[in-house]
Design an enzyme around this catalytic site. Structure first.
Site, short mmCIF file in Angstrom:
data_model
loop_
_atom_site.label_atom_id
_atom_site.label_comp_id
_atom_site.label_asym_id
_atom_site.label_seq_id
_atom_site.Cartn_x
_atom_site.Cartn_y
_atom_site.Cartn_z
N TRP A 157 0.81 -1.22 0.00
CA TRP A 157 0.00 0.00 0.00
C TRP A 157 0.85 1.27 0.00
CZ3 TRP A 157 1.76 2.58 4.13
CH2 TRP A 157 2.36 1.82 5.13
N ASN A 158 2.14 1.18 0.30
CA ASN A 158 2.86 2.45 0.52
C ASN A 158 3.19 3.20 -0.77
OD1 ASN A 158 4.84 0.58 -0.11
ND2 ASN A 158 6.28 1.26 1.46
N PRO A 182 -3.33 -6.22 -5.72
CA PRO A 182 -2.85 -5.05 -4.99
C PRO A 182 -3.26 -5.16 -3.52
CG PRO A 182 -4.87 -4.50 -6.16
CD PRO A 182 -4.57 -5.96 -6.46
N GLU A 256 10.95 -8.13 -3.01
CA GLU A 256 11.41 -6.81 -2.52
C GLU A 256 10.83 -6.65 -1.13
OE1 GLU A 256 13.45 -4.82 -4.00
OE2 GLU A 256 13.49 -5.63 -6.03
N CYS A 290 10.25 1.62 2.40
CA CYS A 290 11.18 0.54 2.75
C CYS A 290 12.62 1.04 2.78
CB CYS A 290 11.03 -0.59 1.76
SG CYS A 290 11.18 -0.01 0.08
N GLU A 462 14.71 -4.79 -9.36
CA GLU A 462 13.71 -4.17 -10.23
C GLU A 462 14.31 -2.89 -10.81
OE1 GLU A 462 10.21 -3.87 -7.62
OE2 GLU A 462 9.49 -5.69 -8.61
P1 NAP Z 1 2.67 -6.89 3.75
O1 NAP Z 1 1.79 -7.01 4.90
O2 NAP Z 1 3.71 -7.92 3.52
O3 NAP Z 1 1.71 -6.78 2.46
C1 NAP Z 1 2.20 -6.68 1.16
C2 NAP Z 1 1.23 -7.34 0.21
O4 NAP Z 1 1.14 -8.72 0.56
C3 NAP Z 1 -0.19 -6.79 0.27
O5 NAP Z 1 -0.79 -6.86 -1.00
C4 NAP Z 1 -0.87 -7.77 1.20
O6 NAP Z 1 -2.26 -7.84 0.99
C5 NAP Z 1 -0.22 -9.06 0.76
N1 NAP Z 1 -0.30 -10.13 1.73
C6 NAP Z 1 -0.37 -10.06 3.08
N2 NAP Z 1 -0.44 -11.30 3.61
C7 NAP Z 1 -0.42 -12.17 2.57
C8 NAP Z 1 -0.48 -13.59 2.46
N3 NAP Z 1 -0.57 -14.37 3.54
N4 NAP Z 1 -0.47 -14.15 1.23
C9 NAP Z 1 -0.40 -13.38 0.13
N5 NAP Z 1 -0.34 -12.03 0.17
C10 NAP Z 1 -0.34 -11.43 1.37
O7 NAP Z 1 3.46 -5.51 3.72
P2 NAP Z 1 2.87 -4.06 3.86
O8 NAP Z 1 2.60 -3.80 5.28
O9 NAP Z 1 1.76 -3.84 2.89
O10 NAP Z 1 4.09 -3.17 3.33
C11 NAP Z 1 5.11 -2.75 4.13
C12 NAP Z 1 6.32 -3.64 3.99
O11 NAP Z 1 6.71 -3.69 2.61
C13 NAP Z 1 7.51 -3.09 4.73
O12 NAP Z 1 8.21 -4.13 5.34
C14 NAP Z 1 8.35 -2.48 3.61
O13 NAP Z 1 9.71 -2.37 3.92
C15 NAP Z 1 8.09 -3.40 2.48
N6 NAP Z 1 8.35 -2.75 1.20
C16 NAP Z 1 9.45 -3.14 0.50
C17 NAP Z 1 9.75 -2.52 -0.69
C18 NAP Z 1 10.94 -2.93 -1.49
O14 NAP Z 1 11.04 -2.55 -2.65
N7 NAP Z 1 11.87 -3.70 -0.93
C19 NAP Z 1 8.92 -1.48 -1.18
C20 NAP Z 1 7.80 -1.11 -0.44
C21 NAP Z 1 7.53 -1.78 0.75
P3 NAP Z 1 -3.28 -6.97 1.88
O15 NAP Z 1 -2.69 -5.60 2.05
O16 NAP Z 1 -4.49 -6.98 1.04
O17 NAP Z 1 -3.41 -7.70 3.18
#
Ligand code: NAP
Length: 484
Positions: A157-158, A182, A256, A290, A462
């Protein structure tokens, strides 16, 4: 809904499945709220496993044709989509600010950044190259690069647009199709992007946007033998779960994941460059990126002057609704995010941390920026991503100590340091165990440079030309030449 779009058709509350806009046969839907006000913006369908499976099958049919398209045709689609994104910047930014909360000016910046991946990979599509080898007189080997096939993406979402185009632009450029899930928190940006893709001439089924609950959609994507690759951006916890789930079908993976970025300021740094680099790295998207500086190490000779300058800048940040043009810090995404920030600050204060300037104030999902001094490695804020506008400063004496502390994390995404000493610049740059290192800058993201991490921050890259390679397979085509 309190926003008004020039093109209201961009706001869709249906999923985009196999080229059709649909509600779910489950009859169920999820509500999406505005993190600034808590008001409901709308609903999205809770798609089922069966609907996800049907989207995968449509993607397979579409990919069989798309892989035979010319590179010029793929580039033309991406360029048309790019232009449409730019033409609708204002509307896309409004949708993003409404569902994600970031200031409108940042949202507009993200639209431009997200669109840049479409343009970049349009050009890359025309530069897929193989090799020809002549190992022996009776053998030729042609090394072909072919599309991976049907792919899936799960995005956070970020950055509701950029994390999508960074995946689907190289996928389509390479000749792949994609099924995208998404975040349920920011689906409208993804759906608006799909509207524009359709207008750009996207073939039916080549890209689907499956909305709903991760637990309904995720396992279908990972279990499917049709999906040959999964590209995920999100937390390390979910990334490693998806890796386990993908093991049975041995999928290619791009992950990522989370970071815990250190930022080091040496005595010999240019103070104003270091202060503005720190502000840029820390406070974008209210600290919810991130690559945000999560731990700031400052050498003792510059420590007090750095804190004074930083405190003055932090005090000038305005918090509020992202639609207010005076605002630099919008709301956090949800109540859990607010609770985590509160816990990190309270833990740091209980263990000897000191607030410089105003203390933490929480109003709904609005969290005030806080500058913390005397931070130590034992505090939670040093060990976990805070994902909020808190800036923790550690004091250090020696270069080796700073590098050692910076590397003392299981994560390895972004890192930053500030120095004017050329020998130190090389030494520290090479010693930092991260996928990205910024020297005298607070920014490490741009379309032309590979983006990604090492250690538990993920797999693959990426952007740049490596971003396309992630969606290509290598085939060695051996040709025997019998003697005449
Ligand atoms: P998240 O909880 O891991 O969610 C990311 C995505 O995964 C969302 O679409 C979420 O869906 C989905 N998801 C959650 N649980 C899942 C499961 N059991 N099976 C399949 N999909 C699942 O992370 P977030 O809180 O949205 O994002 C923050 C994290 O992302 C931070 O740790 C940040 O550092 C990392 N990030 C990394 C990068 C990079 O390029 N390295 C860039 C941006 C963010 P829902 O939201 O619909 O639950």
């Amino acid at each position: 809904m309190t926003f008004s779009l020039n093109d209201p058709d961009l706001f869709r509350q249906t999923a985009f499945l196999g080229g059709d806009w649909k509600t779910s046969t489950s009859g169920k839907s999820l509500t999406v709220d505005n993190p600034s006000t808590g008001e409901v913006i709308g609903t999205i369908p809770a798609c089922t496993a069966e609907e996800t499976g049907a989207a995968i099958e449509s993607a397979q049919v579409a990919q069989a044709k798309w892989r035979r398209s010319s590179s010029a045709e793929r580039a033309a689609l991406l360029m048309a989509w790019y232009q449409l994104m730019l033409d609708h910047t204002e509307d896309l930014a409004q949708i993003m600010t409404m569902e994600q909360g970031k200031p409108l000016v940042e949202a507009k910046g993200e639209v431009t950044y997200a669109a840049s991946f479409l343009k970049w990979f349009a050009a890359e599509a025309e530069h897929v190259q193989g090799e020809a080898l002549v190992p022996t007189p009776d053998r030729r080997v042609i090394i072909l690069k072919e599309p991976v096939g049907v792919t899936a993406a799960i995005t956070p979402w970020n950055f509701p647009l950029a994390m999508i185009t960074r995946k689907c632009a190289p996928a389509l450029a390479a000749g792949c199709s994609m099924v995208l899930k998404p975040s349920e928190l920011t689906p409208y940006s993804a759906l608006a992007l799909a509207v524009l893709a359709e207008r750009a001439g996207l073939p039916k089924g080549l890209l689907s946007v499956v909305t709903g609950y991760a637990q309904d959609i995720g396992p279908t994507l990972t279990a499917s033998p049709i999906i040959r690759k999964l590209s995920f951006t999100g937390s390390t916890k979910v990334g490693s779960l998806l890796m386990r789930q993908s093991a049975d079908t041995v999928k290619k993976l791009s992950l990522e994941l989370g970071g815990n970025a250190p930022l080091i300021v040496f005595d010999d740094a240019d103070l104003s460059v270091a202060v503005s680099g720190t502000m840029m790295s820390k406070f974008r998207n209210a600290g919810q990126t991130c690559v945000c500086a999560n731990r700031v190490y400052v050498q003792s000779g510059i420590h007090d002057a750095f804190l004074d300058r930083l405190a003055a800048k932090v005090a000038r940040l305005n918090i509020g609704d992202g639609f207010d043009p005076q605002v630099q810090i919008g709301p956090l995404i949800n109540d859990a995010a607010v609770a985590k920030v509160k816990e990190h600050v309270e833990d740091a204060l209980a263990k000897g941390g000191r607030v410089i300037g105003k203390p933490l104030e929480i109003r709904g999902r609005f969290v005030s920026p806080v500058l913390l001094a005397d931070v130590t490695a034992e505090m939670k804020i040093a060990q976990e991503e805070t994902f909020g506008p808190i800036l923790p400063v550690f004091r250090f004496e020696y270069e080796n100590d700073a590098v050692e502390q910076a590397n003392a994390t299981p994560f390895g995404l972004a890192s930053y340091f500030f120095t004017n000493d050329i020998s130190r610049a090389w030494r520290v740059g090479e010693a930092l165990d991260f996928g990205m290192v910024g020297l005298n800058t607070g920014s490490v993201s741009m379309v032309s440079a590979p983006f990604g991490g090492v250690k538990q921050s993920g797999l693959g890259r990426e952007g740049g030309s490596l971003g396309l390679e992630e969606f290509l397979e290598v085939k060695s085509f051996h040709i025997g030449l019998p003697a005449a």
